[in-house]
Scaffold this motif. Structure first.
Motif, PDB file in Angstrom:
ATOM      1  N   PRO A  35     -22.115 -62.423   1.575  1.00  0.00           N
ATOM      2  CA  PRO A  35     -22.745 -61.128   1.820  1.00  0.00           C
ATOM      3  C   PRO A  35     -21.975 -60.252   2.819  1.00  0.00           C
ATOM      4  O   PRO A  35     -22.565 -59.588   3.670  1.00  0.00           O
ATOM      5  CB  PRO A  35     -24.118 -61.523   2.383  1.00  0.00           C
ATOM      6  N   PHE A  36     -20.655 -60.266   2.716  1.00  0.00           N
ATOM      7  CA  PHE A  36     -19.817 -59.510   3.641  1.00  0.00           C
ATOM      8  C   PHE A  36     -18.998 -58.480   2.870  1.00  0.00           C
ATOM      9  O   PHE A  36     -18.770 -58.628   1.666  1.00  0.00           O
ATOM     10  CB  PHE A  36     -18.831 -60.428   4.387  1.00  0.00           C
ATOM     11  N   ASP A  37     -18.502 -57.500   3.594  1.00  0.00           N
ATOM     12  CA  ASP A  37     -17.549 -56.563   3.020  1.00  0.00           C
ATOM     13  C   ASP A  37     -16.324 -57.346   2.554  1.00  0.00           C
ATOM     14  O   ASP A  37     -15.943 -58.334   3.187  1.00  0.00           O
ATOM     15  CB  ASP A  37     -17.148 -55.533   4.088  1.00  0.00           C
ATOM     16  N   VAL A  38     -15.712 -56.909   1.487  1.00  0.00           N
ATOM     17  CA  VAL A  38     -14.579 -57.634   0.915  1.00  0.00           C
ATOM     18  C   VAL A  38     -13.405 -57.751   1.903  1.00  0.00           C
ATOM     19  O   VAL A  38     -12.615 -58.690   1.820  1.00  0.00           O
ATOM     20  CB  VAL A  38     -14.135 -57.000  -0.426  1.00  0.00           C
ATOM     21  N   ALA A  39     -13.315 -56.840   2.870  1.00  0.00           N
ATOM     22  CA  ALA A  39     -12.226 -56.878   3.849  1.00  0.00           C
ATOM     23  C   ALA A  39     -12.540 -57.770   5.053  1.00  0.00           C
ATOM     24  O   ALA A  39     -11.671 -58.019   5.886  1.00  0.00           O
ATOM     25  CB  ALA A  39     -11.907 -55.464   4.336  1.00  0.00           C
ATOM     26  N   ASP A  40     -13.748 -58.285   5.134  1.00  0.00           N
ATOM     27  CA  ASP A  40     -14.190 -59.084   6.284  1.00  0.00           C
ATOM     28  C   ASP A  40     -13.405 -60.394   6.358  1.00  0.00           C
ATOM     29  O   ASP A  40     -13.263 -61.106   5.365  1.00  0.00           O
ATOM     30  CB  ASP A  40     -15.682 -59.385   6.142  1.00  0.00           C
ATOM     31  N   THR A  41     -12.908 -60.694   7.561  1.00  0.00           N
ATOM     32  CA  THR A  41     -12.195 -61.954   7.782  1.00  0.00           C
ATOM     33  C   THR A  41     -12.990 -62.913   8.665  1.00  0.00           C
ATOM     34  O   THR A  41     -12.533 -64.016   8.944  1.00  0.00           O
ATOM     35  CB  THR A  41     -10.820 -61.714   8.444  1.00  0.00           C
ATOM     36  N   GLY A  42     -14.137 -62.467   9.134  1.00  0.00           N
ATOM     37  CA  GLY A  42     -14.960 -63.313   9.993  1.00  0.00           C
ATOM     38  C   GLY A  42     -14.837 -63.014  11.461  1.00  0.00           C
ATOM     39  O   GLY A  42     -15.583 -63.564  12.269  1.00  0.00           O
ATOM     40  N   TYR A  43     -13.910 -62.149  11.836  1.00  0.00           N
ATOM     41  CA  TYR A  43     -13.726 -61.836  13.247  1.00  0.00           C
ATOM     42  C   TYR A  43     -15.003 -61.221  13.816  1.00  0.00           C
ATOM     43  O   TYR A  43     -15.530 -60.263  13.261  1.00  0.00           O
ATOM     44  CB  TYR A  43     -12.542 -60.877  13.439  1.00  0.00           C
ATOM     45  N   GLY A  44     -15.517 -61.810  14.893  1.00  0.00           N
ATOM     46  CA  GLY A  44     -16.694 -61.291  15.558  1.00  0.00           C
ATOM     47  C   GLY A  44     -18.009 -61.609  14.874  1.00  0.00           C
ATOM     48  O   GLY A  44     -19.034 -61.011  15.190  1.00  0.00           O
ATOM     49  N   HIS A  45     -18.005 -62.557  13.956  1.00  0.00           N
ATOM     50  CA  HIS A  45     -19.234 -62.892  13.243  1.00  0.00           C
ATOM     51  C   HIS A  45     -20.314 -63.419  14.182  1.00  0.00           C
ATOM     52  O   HIS A  45     -20.031 -64.142  15.140  1.00  0.00           O
ATOM     53  CB  HIS A  45     -18.959 -63.938  12.166  1.00  0.00           C
ATOM     54  N   THR A  46     -21.539 -63.085  13.851  1.00  0.00           N
ATOM     55  CA  THR A  46     -22.716 -63.581  14.569  1.00  0.00           C
ATOM     56  C   THR A  46     -23.055 -64.980  14.053  1.00  0.00           C
ATOM     57  O   THR A  46     -22.581 -65.387  12.981  1.00  0.00           O
ATOM     58  CB  THR A  46     -23.925 -62.668  14.309  1.00  0.00           C
ATOM     59  N   PRO A  47     -23.898 -65.712  14.769  1.00  0.00           N
ATOM     60  CA  PRO A  47     -24.332 -67.021  14.271  1.00  0.00           C
ATOM     61  C   PRO A  47     -24.979 -66.925  12.875  1.00  0.00           C
ATOM     62  O   PRO A  47     -24.801 -67.820  12.047  1.00  0.00           O
ATOM     63  CB  PRO A  47     -25.331 -67.500  15.322  1.00  0.00           C
ATOM     64  N   GLU A  48     -25.684 -65.844  12.607  1.00  0.00           N
ATOM     65  CA  GLU A  48     -26.306 -65.671  11.290  1.00  0.00           C
ATOM     66  C   GLU A  48     -25.257 -65.474  10.203  1.00  0.00           C
ATOM     67  O   GLU A  48     -25.403 -65.998   9.087  1.00  0.00           O
ATOM     68  CB  GLU A  48     -27.280 -64.479  11.315  1.00  0.00           C
ATOM     69  N   GLN A  49     -24.216 -64.746  10.505  1.00  0.00           N
ATOM     70  CA  GLN A  49     -23.142 -64.556   9.530  1.00  0.00           C
ATOM     71  C   GLN A  49     -22.383 -65.864   9.293  1.00  0.00           C
ATOM     72  O   GLN A  49     -22.010 -66.166   8.166  1.00  0.00           O
ATOM     73  CB  GLN A  49     -22.188 -63.454   9.992  1.00  0.00           C
TER      74      GLN A  49
END
Length: 175
Positions: A83-97
């Motif tokens: 459920p992330f933007d296609v460009a998302d690499t995970g940097y700064g993700h919250t515990p929920e993400q």
């Protein structure tokens, strides 16, 4: 095309190979519960850590190589269905993400292998002079290709080490 036996190519290929080899060991026999185990509610999971390290490598190497990321070019974004933007690499993700990355080991391994193959193919094209080419002027001093590649290796090695640690905790907990 640079020969893979050239010292800088061999060194970088070995470093990136260690990341892939360690990730394969971490994923070997990993159940869904082990991949999503969290020793603390805010801790990163094995699944998230391996996904993130592959995304960072894919993003950064594709950028310096001037190619499309394997994430989109090979349809991994659709297969993962995150459920992330296609460009998302995970940097700064919250515990929920972090918790949203619920995929099996085969899918993680497949994506990681595709990224690793693209990385090693690119490395064979890198000359010694290329390592001094500035690839990012947003930093002071500007980042060269050599520094960018070493940064990716360093970041990925930390994350694969974290994944191995969390996997060990999951194994020890009998998950």
């Amino acid at each position: 095309m640079t020969d893979a036996s050239v010292p800088h190519v061999a060194l970088l290929t070995d470093a990136f190979g260690r990341i892939a080899e360690t990730a394969h060991r971490v994923l070997r026999g990993a159940t869904a519960d082990r991949l999503t185990y969290r020793p603390d509610p805010e801790a990163n999971t094995v699944a998230w850590l391996v996904w993130h390290l592959a995304r960072v490598q894919d993003d950064h190497v594709a950028d310096v190589a001037g190619t499309e990321q394997r994430w989109t070019a090979d349809g991994w974004a659709e297969r993962f269905g995150l459920p992330f933007d296609v460009a998302d690499t995970g940097y700064g993700h919250t515990p929920e993400q972090v918790a949203a990355v619920r995929v099996d080991a085969a899918l993680l391994r497949g994506y990681l292998d595709g990224v690793h193959a693209a990385t090693t193919a690119y490395l064979t094209t890198v000359t010694a002079a290329d390592l001094d080419r500035v690839v990012d002027t947003r930093w002071d001093p500007p980042v060269t290709l050599g520094v960018r590649l070493v940064s990716v290796v360093g970041d990925d090695l930390q994350h694969v080490g974290q994944a191995a640690y969390v996997r060990g905790l999951a194994d020890r907990a009998g998950v």
